[in-house]
Design an enzyme around this catalytic site. Structure first.
Site, PDB file in Angstrom:
ATOM      1  N   PRO A 121     -87.086  66.191  19.285  1.00  0.00           N
ATOM      2  CA  PRO A 121     -87.553  65.079  20.131  1.00  0.00           C
ATOM      3  C   PRO A 121     -88.661  64.258  19.464  1.00  0.00           C
ATOM      4  O   PRO A 121     -89.598  64.809  18.872  1.00  0.00           O
ATOM      5  CB  PRO A 121     -88.089  65.793  21.382  1.00  0.00           C
ATOM      6  N   CYS A 122     -88.543  62.945  19.606  1.00  0.00           N
ATOM      7  CA  CYS A 122     -89.544  62.041  19.019  1.00  0.00           C
ATOM      8  C   CYS A 122     -90.634  61.674  20.025  1.00  0.00           C
ATOM      9  O   CYS A 122     -91.575  60.938  19.692  1.00  0.00           O
ATOM     10  CB  CYS A 122     -88.871  60.768  18.510  1.00  0.00           C
ATOM     11  N   THR A 123     -90.518  62.188  21.243  1.00  0.00           N
ATOM     12  CA  THR A 123     -91.371  61.772  22.363  1.00  0.00           C
ATOM     13  C   THR A 123     -92.848  61.752  22.028  1.00  0.00           C
ATOM     14  O   THR A 123     -93.580  60.838  22.429  1.00  0.00           O
ATOM     15  CB  THR A 123     -91.159  62.725  23.555  1.00  0.00           C
TER      16      THR A 123
END
Length: 325
Positions: free
Chosen positions: A79-81
């Site tokens: 995830p790049c969140t």
């Protein structure tokens, strides 16, 4: 040559889509996805809809890798969140509990299985000043396991996709060398991905762009139709200007970025991109898009999935260079 694959953070399976294309292009190449890992029910529904049933081992932090079949390729686009410029930017430090810190859970998989190939994709900021040192720590761990690592920022627009989408890709291999694919001419245009019929829910009332999170936008439209409009930012994140573009801006899953891409049609009406158009910008075939539309997944969830995924065209060329020899 047949490779066994495990797709961590699989989404709707863009890696498997690219491998299917490679299978059709390289004689004697084949693959089998022996397992996936994801916790998003909509994404898993989409994966099964497109690719059929595949064992899902669930939350990557809870997997007993001894119980997972062996595999040759491990894809782990985590995830790049927590590192994206439109996210919280609370980082991916090991043990921090952020979404992006799930990267470190992949260490157990790699250490246990020692696959021949690793493939990672994430936002460009991963290799920027703020996060590069922690990223190098990850590379050092992979090197300690015997991997050679190659990473580069690639723009989807350089691989015949009419979308500016800069992402860092890293290929890691135990034996041999790797070279990233050369850039390709952009032959496709935004008009090539547009729907012929569009639901009224996508059109803006009064053809007026809304106030943006980043500032007030210009609602004056010029130029021949259809045309796509995009924006650029100042350093502080506010909108610098709006202008016609012939390549779409990055498709994202963030609600506040839904104003990036607008279409002005021949009759002057203005609308957002449909989920179908977002998927085409991500490299999905109309056959796969139809499968998704016939599933029980809502339009909002579909658009979010497109923004969370990887452009198949870029994956195809990156992965083809991994296996062409």
């Amino acid at each position: 040559m047949e490779i066994k694959v495990f797709e961590a953070f699989c989404g709707y399976g863009s890696q498997a889509m690219a491998l299917e294309r490679i299978k059709n292009d390289i004689v004697d190449f084949d693959y089998e996805v022996v397992g996936v890992s994801d916790i998003d029910k909509n994404a898993l529904n989409a994966y099964a809809t497109i690719h059929g049933h595949c064992p899902n081992f669930g939350d990557i932090s809870s997997i007993d890798w001894q119980q997972v079949p062996d595999f040759d390729l491990f894809t782990y686009s985590f995830p790049c969140t927590s590192i994206s410029s439109i996210g919280k930017r609370d980082g991916f430090t090991k043990g921090s509990g952020t979404a992006s810190s799930l990267l470190w859970e992949c260490q157990r998989a790699i250490e246990t299985k020692k696959p021949k190939y690793l493939l990672m994709e994430n936002v460009k900021s991963l290799v920027g000043k703020k996060y590069i040192e922690e990223f190098r720590q990850w590379i050092n761990i992979l090197e300690s396991y015997g991997y050679k690592n190659y990473y580069k920022v690639l723009d989807a627009a350089d691989y015949n996709t009419p979308q500016h989408r800069e992402r860092v890709f890293m290929v890691s291999i135990l034996e041999g060398e790797y070279e990233f694919p050369e850039k390709l001419p952009l032959e496709k245009q935004v008009i090539d991905i547009l729907d012929k019929e569009v639901d009224e829910s996508y059109y803006l009332k009064g053809n007026k762009l809304p106030d943006s999170t980043y500032g007030i936008v210009n609602d004056t439209f010029t130029g021949e139709c259809p045309v796509i409009y995009g924006w650029s930012r100042n350093n502080d994140g506010t909108i610098k200007n709006w202008h016609p573009v012939n390549i779409a801006n990055c498709v994202t899953a963030a609600k506040r970025d839904n104003t990036q891409n607008y279409i002005k049609e021949v009759d002057g009406r203005v609308r957002k991109l449909t989920s179908n158009e977002c998927f085409r910008l991500m490299g999905l075939s109309d056959t796969d898009i139809e499968k998704l539309n016939n599933s029980n997944i809502g339009k909002t969830a579909l658009s979010k999935m497109a923004g969370n995924s990887i452009v198949v065209e870029v994956l195809y060329h990156v992965m083809k260079n991994m296996f062409k020899n």
